[in-house]
Structure formats: C-alpha cells, structure tokens
Design an enzyme around this catalytic site. Structure first.
Site, PDB file in Angstrom:
ATOM      1  N   SER A   1       0.845  -1.198   0.000  1.00 20.07           N
ATOM      2  CA  SER A   1       0.000   0.000   0.000  1.00 20.07           C
ATOM      3  C   SER A   1       0.881   1.249   0.000  1.00 20.07           C
ATOM      4  O   SER A   1       1.707   1.413  -0.893  1.00 20.07           O
ATOM      5  CB  SER A   1      -0.947  -0.027   1.202  1.00 20.07           C
TER       6      SER A   1
ATOM      7  N   HIS B   1      -2.433  -1.016  -3.424  1.00 19.46           N
ATOM      8  CA  HIS B   1      -3.561  -0.145  -3.120  1.00 19.46           C
ATOM      9  C   HIS B   1      -3.399   1.199  -3.837  1.00 19.46           C
ATOM     10  O   HIS B   1      -2.618   2.049  -3.407  1.00 19.46           O
ATOM     11  CB  HIS B   1      -3.656   0.116  -1.615  1.00 19.46           C
TER      12      HIS B   1
ATOM     13  N   ASP C   1      -4.503  -5.226   5.770  1.00 17.10           N
ATOM     14  CA  ASP C   1      -4.799  -6.027   4.586  1.00 17.10           C
ATOM     15  C   ASP C   1      -3.621  -6.959   4.298  1.00 17.10           C
ATOM     16  O   ASP C   1      -2.459  -6.556   4.351  1.00 17.10           O
ATOM     17  CB  ASP C   1      -5.064  -5.119   3.385  1.00 17.10           C
TER      18      ASP C   1
END
Length: 338
Positions: free
Chosen positions: A157, A184, A280
């Site tokens: 991310s 992400h 995540d």
C-alpha cells in the site's frame, strides 16, 4: 545482567580487530560476544554451534573470506550478517555479499569512532537483531520441478511504487514463474504504474484482466476496479474479477488475492506483505502459511508505513521479516533452492 541479550559472533583474521570490536561492543549491556573466528570457514563452523543472533564479518581474509561466510550461512542457516570492511561500498565483493543476503555494510572504524565507542555499529547490531529467519521444514520437491514455487504474490500500500520497483528490478531476468502484485491505488494510477514498471524493468508487466490465464515470466498488477481471485479452469490458473467484499480493503484486496493463491497453489506459493497502512494481507498470508507456503513481511526500518507488515509479522502470519534490500535475493534463493 539482561536476560535477552543479543548473541554476536565476530569474524576477522586480525586478532587485534577481534579484541577491539569485542571491547567496544561489550560496553553495551544488551550485547553478548558469544564467539570469535579468524576466517569464514571457522565462522560457519562456530555459527552453527553457537547459533548467534547476528554475525559481524570482515570481507578480506585468507582462504575463506567474508563472501564465503555470507553465501554459506544464508544457504544453510540464515541470520543477519553485518559486513565490516575497509573495502569501499562500490567494490564488487561488497555488492556480491549484499546480493547474497548480507544485512548491511559499514566501513571499519576510524580513531574518532573508536573514541566515541562506535555507537553506530551498536545501533546497527540492535537493528539486525530484529530480523527473524525461521527454518520451516523444507519438503523434498520432485526432481522434475525446476523451482520450489509456482507463484509469487506481493501485497503493498502506502510507499509501494518505489518498493515494488526496487524488488522487480533486482529479481533475476530468468525468473520463470508469474508474480502478482496487489497495490492499493486507483485504477488510473495502476495503469500508469504498470507502464512505468515495464519501461524501467523491460519485463512483461500488465494489469490482470478478467478471465486472463496466468503466463510464466509475467508480472501482473491487480486492477483498481475489482477484487481478483485466481481460479483453475481446465487445469489452467486464470484471473477472475469477483464482487466479494473484504473488511480491510477492496479493489484490490490483498486478502482476496492471497486467499485464492493458497487455494490454487498451496505450499508452492511465496507471498510478501510490504509497506502500508492497516492490516490487509494478514488473513490471506495466514491461509498461505497454513498450506505450507512461504510468507514474508517487510521490516520496520525499510517500510514507509509499518502497518501491514507489522500486523503480518506480529500475528505470526509471516514466517520471515526482512528489509526490502534483502527480499530479491531471498526470493531467488527460495525459488531455486532444491
């Protein structure tokens, strides 16, 4: 005396340097000089006996040098290794040792550093001691297999683009298995990121499409418009877009991708969670670990945001934790180790 001291082995052909480093490092109550060796061969033998937390090795030694020590240990009993040398950083021997998995390189101390207690080395020892290499049981793969893994998954991310670019550019050009990355970011950025990666790396890099079969030697980016799974159709792994919603993040969900890798590839999966905020990837990484695959988390020092990798490592979902500079060499050793 502190209970959890950092066990060190010092490897140098100079008796004076071994004594000097022992005296300097012993000033730190958390550092324990567990052993000393005069060359790489002796260093390997003593390390296997003593099982130190960190090794510090000179590079230039007769017969068995520091590079020998690094390559032997990182193959047989991985541990954080600090290269302490008078060689310059751009010397090919230093690059070779770092590529083989050494943790860091520092110049031998000058008189001013010695007078100040060489605190920079002590700090580096503490950082290195946080790296964890575990040795899971390694299955005896069929001799017909050229690699131990069939797929590599990467979840990332905040801070991801430069981290991904570094890893991709340091993987061997002969890597034949597919790599799938869930980064992400919005779809428009994923498209442009894919194009830039292809230009800088010269590899086959595309955004995964619904129904697209996975091909060897290709790198895929998960799209920003859907969560994706890998499923088997006619004995061929393919991507499929799914409406499934995950708690931590969506479009793309790292958990969704990794969970499907665990289901399709099982223990022949190698997966990595890199820098980013949140959790995540933890759930999916755990699924891969349960199947016997390899799971890695980036360390705090090299992460832009130590959120996802911290959650992955502290939860136990990640077997390994290491800096981004160590990851390409670790992938290469793991994939091709028989």
């Amino acid at each position: 005396m502190p209970a959890n001291r950092i066990k060190i082995i010092l490897i140098d052909d100079s008796g004076f340097m071994r004594i000097l480093l022992s005296d300097l490092l012993s000033e730190d109550p958390l550092i324990d000089i567990a052993g000393r060796a005069k060359n790489g061969f002796e260093g390997v033998h003593k390390s296997k006996q003593l099982k130190p937390d960190v090794a510090i090795t000179n590079m230039e030694m007769p017969e068995y040098d520091g590079c020998y020590f690094v390559k032997k240990m990182m193959t047989e009993m991985p541990l954080p290794i600090i290269l302490l040398s008078s060689l310059k950083r751009y010397d090919p021997r230093i690059s070779e040792a770092l590529d083989a998995g050494a943790f860091a390189y520092v110049q031998k101390p000058d008189s001013a550093q010695i007078q100040k207690g060489y605190t920079s080395l002590k700090r580096l020892v503490h950082r290195a001691s946080l790296i964890r290499y575990t040795q899971p049981e390694i299955p005896a793969w069929e001799s017909s297999r050229k690699t131990r893994f069939d797929i590599i998954g990467i979840g990332v991310s905040t801070g991801g683009p430069k981290t991904i670019e570094y890893i991709i550019n340091h993987l061997p050009p002969t890597l034949a298995i597919p790599v799938v990355i869930a980064q992400h970011m919005p779809q428009s950025f994923i498209e442009s990121f894919s194009r830039r990666l292809q230009e800088t790396s010269g590899r086959n890099i595309v955004v995964a499409q619904d129904g697209q079969p996975l091909q060897p030697a290709h790198i895929y980016l998960a799209p920003g418009i859907a969560n994706i799974r890998i499923v088997e159709r006619n004995s061929q792994p393919v991507f499929t877009y799914v409406p499934d919603v995950y708690r931590e993040f969506n479009n793309p969900s790292i958990d969704c991708l990794f969970e499907s890798m665990a289901a399709v590839f099982g223990k022949r999966t190698l997966a990595i969670v890199l820098t980013g905020m949140g959790k995540d990837g933890v759930y999916g990484l755990q699924k891969i670990k349960e199947q016997g695959g390899y799971t890695i988390a980036q360390d705090e020092a090299s992460s832009v945001v130590y959120g996802m990798p911290k959650a992955a490592f502290e939860s136990g979902a990640a077997l390994y934790q290491m800096s981004v500079s160590e990851i390409p060499a670790f992938i290469t050793r793991s994939v091709y180790r028989s």
